[in-house]
Design a protein around this motif. Structure first.
Motif: not given
Ligand SMILES: [Zn+2]
Length: 339
Positions: A210-225
């Motif tokens: 339903t969602d795509i997140v392109t960020e990785r690492g800490d940025e990826g975590v922040a995006k999921i949050k």
């Protein structure tokens, strides 16, 4: 027979090998119909794992030619899907649902299935027969069940994906994409695929993301949050196996959430303090695919799922070296080898 041997990192050859024969009375010999290259085959290919003249392959579907005297369930002539860990199917660990940690386990990768025939140890605990001879267009999906679907499924089950849950998937290889498919089948409400590769994002959406997140690492975590009201996902599937992906997976889970890590780990070191304060459930390891195979085969047989879509390149066995190259260069998600 012809079969794939990795002589050294980057050196994959198809050559003449001895035909396999029954060694243990619990063995079966199968004629391989289709096999493939696994993301984990790339570790030795890239020199991360040592390799020297190793017959390759652990994903396979085929027809049983011969069984040993103690094989009771599997019969010659059956079309079978096999798992990548041979297991007796009877020990206490197998019966508890973890055949991939069977007390008698044999990694099929030690035997090799990128070949015309293969000896499968512990046939009754390792192979599952399909309801009949499959239509040719079902072969890729049945082959996917052998490892990548079974592993993605374990990832989703182990992360307790289900109704009302938000599931995040770290990794956009075949396993990660099929963890998306599994989470969808298990009824997850929201499925966040982490990918920066356009073709893989499209397939993730097709499989139910339903969602795509392109960020990785800490940025990826922040995006999921950010996507989960600051809390993190209920369920996280880790399908890479690196330090960064493991940290990303654990960081993306909410306290009390579940992380299942199914990417073969390489040089991952986790801080006990981080783990303590993350307060998440962790389960990982080689997927107990045999536990899920009957259900997965039926879903494929009834054409309710099409995991074979992860194969975006098909080559004859003789061109196996090109198959490895295409996956190493990420030109292909996964390559099916026809025999
Ligand atoms: Zn066992």
């Amino acid at each position: 027979m012809r079969g794939v041997v990795m002589h050294a990192p980057g050196d994959v050859r198809v050559q003449d090998l001895d035909d396999p024969r029954i060694i243990e009375p619990t063995d079966a010999i199968i004629r391989v119909t289709a096999t493939c290259v696994c993301g984990s085959d790339l570790w030795p290919y890239r020199g991360v794992e040592e390799v020297h003249e190793q017959p390759m392959g652990h994903e396979y579907v085929g027809v049983v030619e011969q069984v040993g005297s103690e094989v009771k369930i599997i019969k010659p002539g059956q079309f079978v899907v096999g798992t990548f860990v041979a297991a007796d199917g009877t020990c206490e660990i197998c019966r508890s649902g973890y055949p991939s940690s069977c007390v008698h386990r044999v990694f099929v990768g030690q035997v090799g299935t990128q070949s015309e025939r293969a000896r499968i140890p512990w046939a009754d605990g390792t192979l599952v027969a399909t309801p009949g001879t499959p239509e040719p267009d079902l072969i890729p999906s049945l082959l996917a069940a052998s490892d990548v679907l079974g592993t993605g499924w374990f990832g989703a089950v182990g992360a307790e994906a289900g109704p009302g849950k938000t599931v995040a998937v770290v990794g956009d290889g075949a396993v990660g994409l099929l963890a998306v498919l599994a989470a969808k089948q298990l009824g997850a409400e929201r499925i966040i695929a982490m990918s920066r590769h356009e073709a893989r994002q499209k397939l993730a959406i097709e499989f139910g993301a339903t969602d795509i997140v392109t960020e990785r690492g800490d940025e990826g975590v922040a995006k999921i949050k950010e996507l989960t009201g600051g809390l993190g996902a209920h369920s996280v599937v880790e399908a890479v196996g690196t330090q960064e992906s493991m940290r990303q997976a654990i960081g993306s889970a909410r306290p009390g959430g579940h992380v299942c890590f199914v990417g073969v780990n390489h040089d991952v070191n986790l801080s006990g303090e981080d783990l303590f304060f993350a307060q998440v459930h962790l389960l990982g390891g080689p997927a107990p695919v045999h536990r899920f195979l009957p259900e997965l085969i039926q879903l494929i047989w009834d054409r309710k799922i099409d995991p074979g879509k992860v194969f975006d390149l098909q080559l004859p066995l003789e061109e196996a070296a090109d198959a490895y190259k295409a996956m190493d260069e990420r030109r292909a998600i996964k390559v099916l080898l026809t025999i």
